[in-house]
Design an enzyme around this catalytic site. Sequence first.
Site, PDB file in Angstrom:
ATOM      1  CD  GLU A 195      -1.367   2.341   2.012  1.00  0.00           C
ATOM      2  OE1 GLU A 195      -2.238   3.332   2.034  1.00  0.00           O
ATOM      3  OE2 GLU A 195      -0.171   2.453   2.482  1.00  0.00           O
ATOM      4  CG  ASP A 226      -4.279   3.361   6.294  1.00  0.00           C
ATOM      5  OD1 ASP A 226      -3.555   3.282   7.221  1.00  0.00           O
ATOM      6  OD2 ASP A 226      -4.106   3.858   5.149  1.00  0.00           O
TER       7      ASP A 226
END
EC number: 3.4.24.-
Length: 438
Positions: free
Chosen positions: A171, A200
């Site tokens: 990511e 997140d």
Amino acid sequence: MSLSVSRRLAAVTALAVAGLIASTAPAALAAPTAVTAAPTPPDIPLANVKAHLSQLSTIAANNGGNRAHGRAGYKASIDYVKAKLDAAGFTTTLQTFTSSGATGYNLIADWPGGDPNSVLMAGAHLDSVTSGAGINDNGSGSAAVLETALAVSRAGLQPTKHLRFGWWGAEELGLVGSKYYVNNLPTAERAKFSGYLNFDMIGSPNPGYFVYDDDPTIEQTFKNYYAGLGVPTEIETEGDGRSDHASFKNAGIPVGGLFTGASNTKSSAQAQKWGGTAGQAFDRCYHSSCDSTANINDTALDRNADAVAYAIWNLGAGTPVPPGQSFESTTDVNIPDSPAAAVNSPITVSGVAGNAPATTKVDVNIVHTYRGDLVVDLVAPDGTVYNLHNRAGGSADNLVQSYTVNASSEVANGVWNLRVKDAAAQDVGYINSWKITF
């Protein structure tokens, strides 16, 4: 969270314009679908989530100090999560891809059962940057999603939707893992997704409480959870387009999620409503070597881990119940500023046999500049009062929400009132509409 920068300026502008319009024109109330009766979501043990973070910290320490893509620490992190899920009865799939000359891994875990044509997925990126262990970014989201999945197993949950969980690689290099996953889904499989929930950085040490404003149903689910705690939220903008939800959103899949802030600075107004330190970053250790187990706010992590479970249970395990007969008032009723008396909006109900059900549904649409001032009650024909909203939601504006009331002791027919009181000065609004469904 990825380093790439993307803002939601157009959306923020649209929201600002919408706010100006709402001050002069009533907002429409969406027609209710079905009442959703979901099993009670579990309280996710903070100690369990932190135990996962401790394991990720140890993995980083034993593998060069990080868990980055292409490094041994990342593969060890994937192996740790996979072993937990395999033991809990999930069907796991390890998906490989190549990025920057190194092999990357996504981990997908499916819980048996649920409608295969309606998939609800929750996910988080598991990789760190090379400079540190990545405990808030994003051990926090990964650990909370993992513990929620394990709670699904402990509960023997029988969801109405098919539940899927994901942990993404690379990511930090530009959402590489989640893009690979979505891009390799056949079109027919993408169409089966009812939603993707992204988590997140949900334990920032100087936290804010931010909710993605993408899919309205998902957004409202998280707002309902936080309203129940009396904790105000704000729309998430700092991380828009910078985490894995963007891969799903770009493919037309409904998305939502939570975030507690990264390098942006907490304002004085935010510190006043959330605590913490104004003028300081939400996470001073963002993408730094100090993103360790000491870089976590336990309260934020605990609240958000419970919010993950709340969303999975409510969005994935609710049982649709066909709505009954509905009655609606669309007459605007001005709400005078405090200390004026409460106002009532009446609805006359007729033709309903017997008593109201235990799942009487009340849909409320109130336009107001500070919903934390509002006390909202449903008043039955015999005068019995059912409180719906008691000054929750803080500084957010408007109150557009559905409530379920056990009014089974009340005769259905008669005049029902929505009673609204502004309990503090300086803000204004009106009852736009409300509906009662038996």
